[in-house]
Scaffold this motif. Structure first.
Motif, PDB file in Angstrom:
ATOM      1  N   VAL A 187       0.851  -1.179   0.000  1.00 56.88           N
ATOM      2  CA  VAL A 187       0.000   0.000   0.000  1.00 56.88           C
ATOM      3  C   VAL A 187       0.892   1.236   0.000  1.00 56.88           C
ATOM      4  N   PHE A 188       0.619   2.157  -0.910  1.00 54.18           N
ATOM      5  CA  PHE A 188       1.401   3.393  -1.010  1.00 54.18           C
ATOM      6  C   PHE A 188       0.496   4.578  -0.690  1.00 54.18           C
ATOM      7  N   ASP A 189       0.773   5.214   0.439  1.00 54.81           N
ATOM      8  CA  ASP A 189       0.035   6.420   0.837  1.00 54.81           C
ATOM      9  C   ASP A 189       0.750   7.616   0.239  1.00 54.81           C
ATOM     10  N   LEU A 190       0.078   8.307  -0.652  1.00 53.28           N
ATOM     11  CA  LEU A 190       0.716   9.407  -1.369  1.00 53.28           C
ATOM     12  C   LEU A 190       0.777  10.690  -0.544  1.00 53.28           C
ATOM     13  N   GLY A 191       0.152  10.680   0.656  1.00 53.38           N
ATOM     14  CA  GLY A 191       0.257  11.828   1.550  1.00 53.38           C
ATOM     15  C   GLY A 191      -0.647  12.983   1.198  1.00 53.38           C
ATOM     16  N   ASN A 192      -1.510  12.813   0.231  1.00 58.68           N
ATOM     17  CA  ASN A 192      -2.423  13.894  -0.172  1.00 58.68           C
ATOM     18  C   ASN A 192      -3.865  13.407  -0.193  1.00 58.68           C
ATOM     19  N   GLY A 193      -4.106  12.339   0.569  1.00 60.98           N
ATOM     20  CA  GLY A 193      -5.458  11.783   0.607  1.00 60.98           C
ATOM     21  C   GLY A 193      -5.664  10.637  -0.359  1.00 60.98           C
ATOM     22  N   TYR A 194      -4.675  10.403  -1.224  1.00 66.34           N
ATOM     23  CA  TYR A 194      -4.769   9.310  -2.194  1.00 66.34           C
ATOM     24  C   TYR A 194      -3.911   8.137  -1.746  1.00 66.34           C
ATOM     25  N   ARG A 195      -4.330   6.941  -2.097  1.00 68.47           N
ATOM     26  CA  ARG A 195      -3.555   5.728  -1.802  1.00 68.47           C
ATOM     27  C   ARG A 195      -3.632   4.788  -3.004  1.00 68.47           C
ATOM     28  N   ILE A 196      -2.566   4.040  -3.196  1.00 67.93           N
ATOM     29  CA  ILE A 196      -2.543   2.990  -4.218  1.00 67.93           C
ATOM     30  C   ILE A 196      -2.266   1.667  -3.518  1.00 67.93           C
ATOM     31  N   THR A 197      -3.107   0.678  -3.782  1.00 73.82           N
ATOM     32  CA  THR A 197      -2.929  -0.651  -3.218  1.00 73.82           C
ATOM     33  C   THR A 197      -2.679  -1.630  -4.359  1.00 73.82           C
ATOM     34  N   VAL A 198      -1.648  -2.457  -4.187  1.00 69.13           N
ATOM     35  CA  VAL A 198      -1.333  -3.461  -5.204  1.00 69.13           C
ATOM     36  C   VAL A 198      -2.240  -4.670  -4.975  1.00 69.13           C
ATOM     37  N   LYS A 199      -3.248  -4.792  -5.822  1.00 68.06           N
ATOM     38  CA  LYS A 199      -4.152  -5.933  -5.753  1.00 68.06           C
ATOM     39  C   LYS A 199      -3.539  -7.114  -6.508  1.00 68.06           C
ATOM     40  N   ASN A 200      -4.280  -8.187  -6.634  1.00 68.06           N
ATOM     41  CA  ASN A 200      -3.761  -9.393  -7.280  1.00 68.06           C
ATOM     42  C   ASN A 200      -3.400  -9.170  -8.736  1.00 68.06           C
ATOM     43  N   ASP A 201      -4.185  -8.334  -9.442  1.00 67.63           N
ATOM     44  CA  ASP A 201      -3.944  -8.150 -10.879  1.00 67.63           C
ATOM     45  C   ASP A 201      -4.117  -6.703 -11.339  1.00 67.63           C
ATOM     46  N   CYS A 202      -4.129  -5.771 -10.400  1.00 69.90           N
ATOM     47  CA  CYS A 202      -4.297  -4.365 -10.780  1.00 69.90           C
ATOM     48  C   CYS A 202      -3.832  -3.461  -9.651  1.00 69.90           C
ATOM     49  N   MET A 203      -3.682  -2.183  -9.962  1.00 72.69           N
ATOM     50  CA  MET A 203      -3.406  -1.159  -8.962  1.00 72.69           C
ATOM     51  C   MET A 203      -4.726  -0.471  -8.625  1.00 72.69           C
ATOM     52  N   ASP A 204      -5.091  -0.531  -7.352  1.00 70.40           N
ATOM     53  CA  ASP A 204      -6.363   0.040  -6.914  1.00 70.40           C
ATOM     54  C   ASP A 204      -6.116   1.411  -6.308  1.00 70.40           C
ATOM     55  N   GLY A 205      -6.850   2.414  -6.789  1.00 64.83           N
ATOM     56  CA  GLY A 205      -6.691   3.768  -6.280  1.00 64.83           C
ATOM     57  C   GLY A 205      -7.802   4.152  -5.323  1.00 64.83           C
ATOM     58  N   GLY A 241     -12.111  12.303  -5.891  1.00 67.58           N
ATOM     59  CA  GLY A 241     -13.187  13.244  -5.604  1.00 67.58           C
ATOM     60  C   GLY A 241     -12.712  14.575  -5.079  1.00 67.58           C
ATOM     61  N   ARG A 242     -11.408  14.731  -4.913  1.00 65.93           N
ATOM     62  CA  ARG A 242     -10.894  15.991  -4.378  1.00 65.93           C
ATOM     63  C   ARG A 242     -10.938  17.099  -5.427  1.00 65.93           C
ATOM     64  N   SER A 243     -10.446  16.791  -6.599  1.00 65.70           N
ATOM     65  CA  SER A 243     -10.536  17.731  -7.721  1.00 65.70           C
ATOM     66  C   SER A 243     -10.335  16.951  -9.004  1.00 65.70           C
ATOM     67  N   LYS A 244     -10.840  17.481 -10.087  1.00 63.71           N
ATOM     68  CA  LYS A 244     -10.697  16.798 -11.368  1.00 63.71           C
ATOM     69  C   LYS A 244      -9.225  16.656 -11.745  1.00 63.71           C
ATOM     70  N   GLU A 245      -8.446  17.702 -11.504  1.00 59.74           N
ATOM     71  CA  GLU A 245      -7.028  17.669 -11.868  1.00 59.74           C
ATOM     72  C   GLU A 245      -6.274  16.622 -11.058  1.00 59.74           C
ATOM     73  N   ASP A 246      -6.528  16.587  -9.751  1.00 62.87           N
ATOM     74  CA  ASP A 246      -5.835  15.619  -8.899  1.00 62.87           C
ATOM     75  C   ASP A 246      -6.272  14.195  -9.228  1.00 62.87           C
ATOM     76  N   ASP A 247      -7.551  14.024  -9.515  1.00 62.95           N
ATOM     77  CA  ASP A 247      -8.044  12.693  -9.875  1.00 62.95           C
ATOM     78  C   ASP A 247      -7.389  12.194 -11.159  1.00 62.95           C
ATOM     79  N   GLU A 248      -7.201  13.103 -12.114  1.00 62.42           N
ATOM     80  CA  GLU A 248      -6.571  12.726 -13.377  1.00 62.42           C
ATOM     81  C   GLU A 248      -5.104  12.342 -13.156  1.00 62.42           C
TER      82      GLU A 248
END
Length: 278
Positions: free
Chosen positions: A149-167, A171-178
């Motif tokens: 699990v990678f906590d990006l420190g800005n409210g976002y996290r990435i978790t390494v699932k079995n076959d994908c990266m889960d974000g 919902g914070r902003s369109k730019e940040d979501d992109e």
């Protein structure tokens, strides 16, 4: 006659008028007979797939030579013939010389099984690395594994699932979501590349800066060779590449296909399987 193989180098004389080969000393030679169409069953027992490739590639060489695409300044000897040397550099590469001057290099592709093609083209298969490993400065290596699990420190996290990266944290902003979505895509591409499941080109130019920043946060020094999930990597022209890989496909898959092809090439031409696949 010695069996042709990697490192073999043979020299012949070529008569451009007849299109045939001969030995320099006029002695009988099985490959010469095979090239000239005078081979017998006994001849083929002493020849293999490397010889079959050499015959085809010499025919191509002579076609290019006769039409003036190569060797324009090469001169005949006193007998009206040219000295031809065929050098087998490795399983897929042969070099050809006319009168000692290199004029042609032949590259042969290896073939892949349906299973191997699926291994480097199916982007929905499970990741291979399941053991996480913290950054090791001794060899500049790290493992990114299922469950990390990678906590990006800005409210976002990435978790390494079995076959994908889960974000998480959208919902914070369109730019940040992109940006998060681009990073998630880039990390998935990095994981599949490092797990020898896809081409390095899947890590797009747009995603690369964000992926590199993530690696730097983990401690990885990308200014020199680094290792991700056992795959040796480097930066080349600003993109993440596998060290020493000239074959596009992951090297572990390429090496298996290469070994299989080499074994086929060493089989005598009388072997029906070799005749079919070489």
């Amino acid at each position: 006659m010695s069996v042709s193989g990697i490192g073999t180098s043979c020299t012949y004389l070529y008569d451009a008028t007849t299109g045939k080969l001969s030995t320099k000393d006029g002695t009988k030679n099985n490959f010469v007979d095979y090239f000239n169409g005078d081979s017998s069953e006994e001849t083929l027992e002493d020849l293999n797939g490397f010889d079959k490739n050499n015959k085809y590639e010499l025919q191509e060489l002579f076609w290019l030579f006769r039409d003036g695409y190569i060797g324009k300044n090469v001169q005949k000897d006193d007998s009206g013939k040219y000295e031809i040397t065929a050098e087998i550099e490795d399983t897929v590469t042969s070099n050809f010389y006319i009168n000692g001057t290199k004029v042609f290099t032949a590259y042969r592709p290896v073939t892949y099984t349906d299973k191997e093609i699926k291994m480097f083209s199916d982007l929905h298969q499970p990741y291979r690395t399941h053991t996480s490993k913290a950054y090791d400065p001794t060899d500049n290596s790290i493992n990114i594994a299922v469950g990390d699990v990678f906590d990006l420190g800005n409210g976002y996290r990435i978790t390494v699932k079995n076959d994908c990266m889960d974000g998480e944290g959208y919902g914070r902003s369109k730019e940040d979501d992109e940006k998060m979505e681009q990073l998630r895509y880039g990390m998935n591409a990095l994981m599949r590349f490092a797990d020898q499941q896809c081409f390095s080109s899947l890590i797009s130019e747009e995603c690369t800066p964000m992926v590199l920043e993530m690696l730097h946060e983990m401690g990885v020094d990308t200014s020199r060779e680094f290792i991700i999930n056992g795959t040796k990597c480097c930066l080349r022209d600003g993109r993440i590449r596998e060290v020493g890989n000239k074959y596009v496909v992951p090297s572990s898959i390429y090496q298996k296909a290469l070994k299989r092809y080499e074994e086929e090439l060493y089989r005598p031409l009388t072997d029906e399987k070799n005749i079919k696949h070489a």
